[in-house]
Design an enzyme around this catalytic site. Structure first.
Site, mmCIF file in Angstrom:
data_model
loop_
_atom_site.group_PDB
_atom_site.id
_atom_site.type_symbol
_atom_site.label_atom_id
_atom_site.label_comp_id
_atom_site.label_asym_id
_atom_site.label_seq_id
_atom_site.Cartn_x
_atom_site.Cartn_y
_atom_site.Cartn_z
ATOM 1 N N ASP A 157 0.855 -1.175 0.000
ATOM 2 C CA ASP A 157 0.000 0.000 0.000
ATOM 3 C C ASP A 157 0.905 1.243 0.000
ATOM 4 O OD1 ASP A 157 -2.199 1.651 0.032
ATOM 5 O OD2 ASP A 157 -3.224 0.620 1.648
HETATM 6 C C1 BGC Z 1 -5.083 3.137 0.166
HETATM 7 C C2 BGC Z 1 -5.271 2.092 -0.907
HETATM 8 C C3 BGC Z 1 -5.196 2.736 -2.260
HETATM 9 C C4 BGC Z 1 -3.853 3.416 -2.395
HETATM 10 C C5 BGC Z 1 -3.589 4.033 -3.748
HETATM 11 C C6 BGC Z 1 -3.844 3.975 -0.075
HETATM 12 O O1 BGC Z 1 -3.767 5.041 0.786
HETATM 13 O O2 BGC Z 1 -5.021 2.508 1.417
HETATM 14 O O3 BGC Z 1 -6.482 1.422 -0.718
HETATM 15 O O4 BGC Z 1 -5.376 1.791 -3.259
HETATM 16 O O5 BGC Z 1 -3.773 4.424 -1.406
HETATM 17 O O6 BGC Z 1 -4.288 5.186 -3.957
#
Ligand code: BGC
Length: 770
Positions: free
Chosen positions: A298
């Site tokens: 993530d």
């Molecule tokens: C979130 C994810 C997301 C990623 C990309 C993160 O902060 O937890 O779910 O896909 O950002 O935007």
């Protein structure tokens, strides 16, 4: 067909050898390349390419950057040029639109040595340009076909706009409505969540390999939905049995549906951050579950291993994540900065780097990007396939199907289209920004139909709709109350549209107080005083504590965040052009202090419903929820006949249960018939009930439908703390009903062949499947 050809060619090959040894003329062999299968071609291509790649270029494939930063932000200009030139960008996230993506791909292809196409990822969570209801909302439709269709439509729009990969579905079970990301999942139940996970993965990936489908991503692996006190990102401590039974299955369901990518979670699980958890990402995901795709971290989660306190330096963090099984590093650039040195020093094995690179190159190959890196970048498709009429119709249907009717005193709803004067009040009544919800991708406010517009579209000029905002979400001002009251006084019916702002739920939007924010409760009190029927339409991302609202409203409709077609769908439901058919997939507590208060809680020695005080309960609030899991009304009424259930599972462990459901009301309608099971005595404490089946059935008024469920006892087992799956013989309570609280019960026994004593050694079944 291809396999047969290969076999035949091999046989012919042998006979050629025979001929060659004799006197017969030599027949030239077909070149091997003509008979390669697609899979072999892919392998050959990828391996050849990898032979040409430097270590820097390989690690580059494992690195993902934010598109906006490369185009105009801190990583633009010389920094981005140099990253592209050195082949250090494998993937880019969160830029959409053919024009922008073409710029980035062109820069990559023109400046990098090997011209390996970049993979474009985007958070297409509940729509791309056309925004569908939030995933939590949609789950309340219990309509798997619909959820497949909306995921497919989102994939069509996103891919028409250049996207290859969505970071969805989020399949985290959420049992705590304080956690803001509950909005993004399928609610509190694992059985239902598995079915939805599967439908959404299949929807996004519906035509994989063609430029109108996208890779799905199962996230966030794992247990992200169980943070302490519902605070996003907080540590998670769970028994292994609960992890296996509640939180892991939706991820396994994604694999079974063919998901191509996984995202590791931010949180720690039992003391080990998911992003640095080798047991999770390698032992379980790769070795046991045999996941073949790639894992992305993530956002900055690799670097955050330092903040977790399990890595001291950037290099330690990169190594920990990579060694755990994270193939691609999202946003923080640590792999690019640290892995090369680590390989050279022998701290990371080259073959591990190669394995990750190969997974990512294969993903690009399978999309056809090596044939044409611009394959998804077609301005004509972007123009015509985005916001098409059919997708708009689907959005309207999805929004109406997701709504849950919570209360309808004196059959106030549906309203008559002949109503003369409507007072439309509330901060969400003419709002196009908030109703899109927390992940609006590239949805635009200008495309949103507000409730005010929806009512006007439905009713035309004959009905006067008098709109007053009434109050803001947060400002402590009651200035607009008197105008709202006047409008209410002059109306035949009041429709109040209240709730949360979109960004009161979603990532890092946990709340401790789950009442209607600001002065909205007081606004409803004021409207009540007008003495007119009051319909409250709620828009929110999570369950709220609505005891007071329930008392204030004559009719209460949970509309969630309905997306682009908000107003049309609300009007369809309020005026009976669409029947409410949704049911809650998450319990609505009476008050915050009860949380978590999910329906499938485990038994205890002193159950709360015993008639004495020393039981599992609070002394000041009952245990019950305001609205239980599975609850939702219709404008029509359904009555259930007596359930038919054999006393015993058959020799194969199967049990068929059936019930007749009659539509006794005034309208045709749909009912979601639910099947719950409880293991009466087991070697571990089991939940009071668990959903094990459901059917959404359409029943014309006055008619009866027979609904059948088939249970397999092997699906009624449980996990122990050694993560073994166990099915024990004995008695099961079988329950059928219209929601988790309103069920009829019967008992059925499973007598296991050759061991029919209850205390027989637990028999381990089907461990391989999980
Ligand atoms: C979130 C994810 C997301 C990623 C990309 C993160 O902060 O937890 O779910 O896909 O950002 O935007």
């Amino acid at each position: 067909m291809k396999r047969i050809i290969v076999a035949v060619v091999c046989l012919m090959g042998f006979s050629f050898v025979g001929f060659a040894q004799g006197s017969a003329p030599r027949v030239p062999r077909k070149p091997v390349k003509n008979i390669l299968t697609d899979a072999e071609k892919e392998t050959r291509f990828v391996h050849n390419l990898m032979k040409k790649m430097t270590l820097t270029e390989k690690i580059g494939q494992l690195s993902q950057y934010v598109g906006g930063e490369l185009l105009t932000g801190p990583k633009s200009g010389a920094v981005s040029d140099s990253l592209f030139v050195r082949g250090m960008i494998g993937s880019i996230l969160n830029v959409g639109g053919v024009e922008q993506l073409r710029k980035l791909q062109q820069k990559n292809i023109q400046s990098s040595r090997l011209k390996i196409p970049v993979l474009f990822g985007f958070d297409v969570i509940h729509g791309y340009k056309t925004i569908f209801p939030t995933p939590l909302a949609e789950s309340c439709s219990w309509d798997l076909g619909l959820m497949y269709e909306t995921a497919k439509a989102a994939a069509i729009e996103a891919s028409a706009s250049g996207i290859h990969w969505t970071f969805a579905p989020m399949v985290d079970i959420a049992r705590d409505p304080r956690w803001g990301r509950i909005v993004e999942g399928a609610g509190e139940d694992t059985y239902l969540a598995c079915k939805i996970a599967e439908a959404r993965v299949r929807g996004f990936q519906w035509n994989l390999g063609k430029p109108n489908a996208v890779y799905a991503c199962a996230k966030h692996f794992v247990a992200y939905g169980a943070p302490q006190a519902g605070r996003d990102y907080a540590p998670v401590d769970l028994s292994l049995a609960t992890l296996a039974e509640i939180y892991l299955p939706p991820f396994k369901a994604c694999i079974d549906a063919g998901v191509k990518t996984f995202m590791s979670a931010f949180n720690s699980v039992n003391g080990v951050p998911a992003t640095g958890n080798r047991w999770l990402l390698t032992e379980l995901l790769r070795k046991k579950w045999k996941f073949k795709g790639f894992v992305v971290s993530d956002w900055n989660a690799v670097q955050e291993l330092k903040a977790h306190g399990v890595a001291e330096t950037d290099e330690d963090a990169a190594l920990l994540a990579f060694d755990a099984g994270v193939d691609m590093n999202m946003t923080d650039g640590l792999y690019n900065r640290c892995l090369e040195k680590a390989v050279r020093e022998g701290r990371v094995e080259m073959k591990e780097i190669d394995a990750s690179v190969e997974r990512i190159l294969r993903a690009k190959y399978a999309l056809g990007l090596f044939d044409d890196p611009y394959r998804f970048l077609n301005i004509e498709r972007e123009r015509h396939e985005v916001r098409s009429d059919s997708i708009t119709r689907l959005a309207r249907k999805a929004a109406a199907s997701s709504m849950v009717l919570l209360k309808n005193s004196h059959a106030l709803l549906p309203l008559s289209k002949q109503t003369k004067r409507i007072a439309l009040i509330g901060p969400l009544a003419n709002n196009c920004a908030e109703v899109l919800g927390s992940w609006k991708a590239r949805g635009e406010e200008k495309d949103v139909v507000t409730v005010l517009e929806g009512l006007k579209n439905k009713l035309g000029r004959a009905t006067e709709v008098n709109y007053v905002r009434g109050c803001d979400f947060l400002e402590p001002s009651t200035q607009e109350f008197s105008a709202a009251f006047d409008a209410a006084k002059q109306s035949d019916v009041i429709i109040a549209v209240v709730g949360e702002k979109a960004l009161m739920s979603g990532e890092s939007r946990s709340r401790a107080v789950l009442r209607l924010p600001g002065e909205q409760g007081a606004l409803l009190d004021t409207l009540r005083k007008a003495g007119k029927p009051l319909v409250v339409v709620l828009m929110n991302g999570r369950p709220l504590c609505l005891e007071k609202t329930d008392q204030q409203a004559d009719a209460l409709l949970e509309a969630w965040f309905p997306g682009t077609q908000c107003g049309n769908a609300v009007a369809d439901i309020l005026f009976g052009d669409a029947m409410p058919s949704g049911k809650l997939t998450t319990s609505f507590p009476l008050t915050e202090g009860q949380i978590p208060n999910y329906y499938n809680y485990k038994r205890s020695g002193r159950p709360g419903d015993m008639p004495r005080s020393s039981t599992v309960r609070h002394i000041d609030v009952p245990n019950r929820n305001l609205y239980p899991f599975g609850y939702g009304l219709s404008y029509t009424a359904f009555s259930y006949g007596e359930m038919r259930c054999p006393k015993q599972f058959d020799d194969d462990g199967m049990l068929t249960v059936s019930v007749d459901v009659t539509n006794t009301g005034r309208y045709d309608g749909e009912e979601i018939v639910q099947l719950y099971v409880a293991d009466k005595v087991a070697s571990m404490v089991r939940p009071v009930k668990e959903l094990k089946g459901f059917q959404k059935v359409f029943i014309p008024k006055g008619q009866t439908k027979r609904v059948d469920f088939t249970l397999n006892v092997h699906d009624l087992g449980f996990w122990d703390n050694n993560m073994r799956y166990i099915v024990e013989p004995g008695a099961f309570e079988i329950m059928v009903g219209s929601n988790s609280e309103d069920v009829q019960k019967k008992e059925a026994i499973w007598v296991q062949a050759a061991s029919n004593t209850r205390h027989a050694q637990p028999k381990v079944k089907r461990p391989k499947q999980r």
